[in-house]
Design a protein around this motif. Structure first.
Motif, short mmCIF file in Angstrom:
data_model
loop_
_atom_site.label_atom_id
_atom_site.label_comp_id
_atom_site.label_asym_id
_atom_site.label_seq_id
_atom_site.Cartn_x
_atom_site.Cartn_y
_atom_site.Cartn_z
N GLY A 111 0.79 -1.22 0.00
CA GLY A 111 0.00 0.00 0.00
C GLY A 111 0.83 1.27 0.00
N TYR A 112 2.14 1.15 0.24
CA TYR A 112 2.98 2.35 0.37
C TYR A 112 4.28 2.29 -0.42
CZ TYR A 112 -0.18 2.97 4.29
OH TYR A 112 -1.31 3.09 5.06
N ALA A 113 4.76 1.11 -0.75
CA ALA A 113 6.05 0.98 -1.43
C ALA A 113 5.96 1.51 -2.87
CB ALA A 113 6.49 -0.48 -1.44
N GLY B 109 8.24 0.33 3.10
CA GLY B 109 7.05 0.92 2.49
C GLY B 109 6.42 1.95 3.40
N GLY B 110 6.53 3.21 3.04
CA GLY B 110 5.89 4.27 3.82
C GLY B 110 6.67 4.75 5.01
N VAL B 111 7.87 4.22 5.25
CA VAL B 111 8.69 4.65 6.39
C VAL B 111 9.65 5.72 5.89
CG1 VAL B 111 10.27 3.95 8.21
CG2 VAL B 111 8.51 2.35 7.40
N GLY B 112 9.39 6.97 6.29
CA GLY B 112 10.22 8.06 5.78
C GLY B 112 10.51 9.13 6.80
N SER B 113 10.22 8.85 8.09
CA SER B 113 10.47 9.86 9.12
C SER B 113 11.13 9.22 10.33
CB SER B 113 9.15 10.51 9.56
OG SER B 113 8.38 9.61 10.34
N ASP C 96 3.27 14.61 -5.99
CA ASP C 96 2.39 14.57 -4.82
C ASP C 96 2.17 13.10 -4.46
OD1 ASP C 96 0.35 14.59 -2.97
OD2 ASP C 96 -0.84 16.10 -4.01
N PRO C 97 2.59 12.66 -3.27
CA PRO C 97 2.42 11.25 -2.91
C PRO C 97 0.97 10.78 -2.94
CG PRO C 97 3.90 12.35 -1.37
CD PRO C 97 3.29 13.43 -2.22
N ALA C 98 0.04 11.72 -2.79
CA ALA C 98 -1.38 11.35 -2.80
C ALA C 98 -1.93 11.16 -4.20
CB ALA C 98 -2.19 12.41 -2.06
N GLU C 99 -1.14 11.51 -5.22
CA GLU C 99 -1.64 11.45 -6.59
C GLU C 99 -0.79 10.54 -7.48
OE1 GLU C 99 -1.97 15.43 -8.02
OE2 GLU C 99 -3.55 15.98 -6.58
N LEU C 100 -0.20 9.52 -6.90
CA LEU C 100 0.59 8.57 -7.68
C LEU C 100 -0.34 7.63 -8.45
CD1 LEU C 100 3.31 7.66 -5.03
CD2 LEU C 100 3.47 9.35 -6.87
N ALA C 101 0.17 7.09 -9.54
CA ALA C 101 -0.60 6.15 -10.35
C ALA C 101 -0.35 4.73 -9.87
CB ALA C 101 -0.22 6.28 -11.83
N GLU C 102 -1.42 3.97 -9.73
CA GLU C 102 -1.33 2.56 -9.38
C GLU C 102 -1.88 1.76 -10.56
OE1 GLU C 102 -3.52 2.42 -5.75
OE2 GLU C 102 -1.90 3.31 -4.57
N PHE C 103 -1.10 0.81 -11.07
CA PHE C 103 -1.44 0.13 -12.30
C PHE C 103 -0.79 -1.25 -12.31
CE2 PHE C 103 2.43 2.46 -12.75
CZ PHE C 103 3.27 1.69 -13.54
N THR C 104 -1.11 -2.05 -13.33
CA THR C 104 -0.50 -3.36 -13.48
C THR C 104 0.65 -3.26 -14.46
OG1 THR C 104 -2.60 -4.47 -13.04
CG2 THR C 104 -0.90 -5.78 -14.11
N SER C 105 1.82 -3.72 -14.05
CA SER C 105 3.01 -3.60 -14.89
C SER C 105 3.06 -4.71 -15.94
CB SER C 105 4.27 -3.65 -14.04
OG SER C 105 4.64 -4.99 -13.78
N VAL C 106 4.05 -4.65 -16.81
CA VAL C 106 4.21 -5.67 -17.84
C VAL C 106 4.53 -7.03 -17.23
CG1 VAL C 106 4.93 -4.04 -19.61
CG2 VAL C 106 6.65 -5.09 -18.14
N GLY D 247 7.63 5.71 -3.94
CA GLY D 247 6.81 5.30 -2.82
C GLY D 247 5.80 6.37 -2.44
N ALA D 248 4.82 5.98 -1.61
CA ALA D 248 3.69 6.87 -1.32
C ALA D 248 3.84 7.67 -0.03
CB ALA D 248 2.40 6.04 -1.27
N SER D 249 5.06 7.86 0.44
CA SER D 249 5.27 8.65 1.65
C SER D 249 5.91 9.99 1.30
CB SER D 249 6.16 7.89 2.64
OG SER D 249 7.41 7.61 2.06
N LYS D 250 5.75 10.96 2.20
CA LYS D 250 6.37 12.26 2.01
C LYS D 250 7.88 12.15 2.20
CE LYS D 250 2.39 15.01 3.55
NZ LYS D 250 1.90 16.01 4.55
N LEU D 251 8.60 13.02 1.51
CA LEU D 251 10.05 13.05 1.66
C LEU D 251 10.43 13.90 2.87
CD1 LEU D 251 11.03 13.42 -2.09
CD2 LEU D 251 11.33 11.40 -0.64
#
Length: 385
Positions: free
Chosen positions: A175-177, A223-227, A268-278, A356-360
């Motif tokens: 969910g975050y990586a 995944g999601g650990v950035g602080s 923006d971490p909240a606006e990343l694309a989630e999709f199925t890769s090749v 990843g989906a976390s803030k820098l």
């Protein structure tokens, strides 16, 4: 004295920070060596490293010889490992990440061990045969990447029958990586079975059931650990270490082009694309104009799939299964190697930029590996000029 315990791997006492492997070429010798020099775990992503070596890239330009490309990439991996070890100067640990989903993963594992890698990290599939691939290198630490306790149980029980135990397990939350994610379907990536607290507890119960005692693998959450606060929390709640990817990718020592780093920073971490890769795996990346256009056309492209090796633009057959080459309609329909290589070069209009989906931690600023380590472990923010 420090507030945290050392992460013990391959007979070494390390800082409990692991830099994630990021390909193509985003984490190569500069980044991995810099992290290891701080007495942490630096990780080289093994895929298609020829892009960091102009002489090797020239040999394979417009090349249709898959075997030559494979040989050149093994030579590039050897160079990168030796350079990272030279930078580390005996400190920390230099690991190599190898994707199980890559066709040539056995050769990459073998080359990594021969070149002096101190750990092999393997995800993108269950690494059931990793003990056999590393049998001649018993001192190399083995670290599978998994996302739930059920997968951990399957791998460990299989390895135990072969007389080998994992040295550590990376528990990656899909969910975050960033990049390829450890879930079967996009709809599953936020399922509660992936919650760190649950997986850590279930893994510790599993270790007790298997009577592993002090031989139990170290558990590293990713995944999601950035602080700093997140690092403190998980090290106090069952984890032996934390893995960080995107924040290391945008350091000064990160091996990708400055444009690559800026794309990740500005996203923006909240606006990343989630999709199925090749490769048929869920994935998370920056919603660049190219990726947005592709996703709008994806259903049409999938409807027109056909099995045709000529669709492999690089003639690499890099993946065991490829949606584009093999005509798999449920998979992505683009050449992932071309897109990741373009991102490495900083080609914003053409590349695929995993994130990843976390803030820098430093916002829009680029900082050094040392400054990032100080922040993650001690909460110490750099002094601004």
């Amino acid at each position: 004295m420090t507030w945290f315990k050392s992460l013990k791997l391959a007979g070494r006492e390390l800082l409990p920070i692991v830099q994630g492997g990021m390909g193509v070429g985003v984490s190569a010798h500069r980044l991995a060596g810099a992290v290891a020099s701080q007495n942490a775990v630096g990780t080289i992503a093994s895929i298609d490293l020829r892009h960091h070596h102009p002489d090797l890239l020239e040999q394979t330009e417009k090349c249709n010889d898959r075997d030559l490309i494979d040989r050149v990439n093994l030579l590039a991996l050897d160079r990168e490992i030796r350079a990272a070890l030279d930078t580390a100067q005996g400190r920390g640990l230099v690991a190599v990440n190898v994707m199980k989903a890559v066709r040539g993963h056995p050769a990459l594992v073998r080359q990594a061990c021969e070149s002096g890698a101190q750990a092999i990290v393997m995800g993108a599939g269950l690494p059931m045969d990793l003990p056999e691939m590393t049998a001649d290198f018993p001192k190399v630490a083995l670290v599978p990447i998994l996302s739930e306790a059920r997968g951990v149980a399957v791998v460990l029980k299989k390895w135990m029958k072969k007389g080998r135990m994992a040295d550590a397990v990376v528990i990656e939350h899909p969910g975050y990586a960033g990049g390829h994610l450890g879930a079967a379907r996009l709809d599953d990536i936020h399922h509660e079975r992936f919650d760190f607290q649950r997986v850590l507890a279930e893994c510790h119960t599993l270790f007790d059931e298997l009577q592993l005692g002090q031989d139990a693998p170290k558990l590293i959450v990713a995944g999601g650990v950035g602080s700093h606060d997140q690092v403190r929390h998980w090290l106090a709640h069952g984890a032996d270490g934390v893995q960080v990817g995107t924040a290391f990718a945008v350091t000064h020592e990160g091996d990708a082009h400055e444009n690559f780093k800026r794309v990740l920073i500005d996203a923006d971490p909240a606006e990343l694309a989630e999709f199925t890769s090749v490769a048929g795996l869920p994935a998370r990346a920056v919603a660049t104009p190219w990726l947005t256009r592709y996703l709008r056309q994806e259903k049409t492209l999938q409807a027109g799939t056909r099995c045709d090796p000529r669709r492999c633009s690089q003639r690499m057959d890099c993946l065991t299964q490829c949606g584009l080459r093999d005509g798999l309609s449920r998979f992505g329909q683009f050449c992932i190697d071309l897109k990741l290589a373009a991102a490495l070069r900083g080609e914003v209009s053409r590349g695929l930029f995993f994130r990843g989906a976390s803030k820098l931690p430093f916002g829009s600023a680029m900082r050094s590996v040392r400054e990032l380590m100080d922040y993650l472990l001690h909460g110490q923010m750099p002094v601004t000029a």
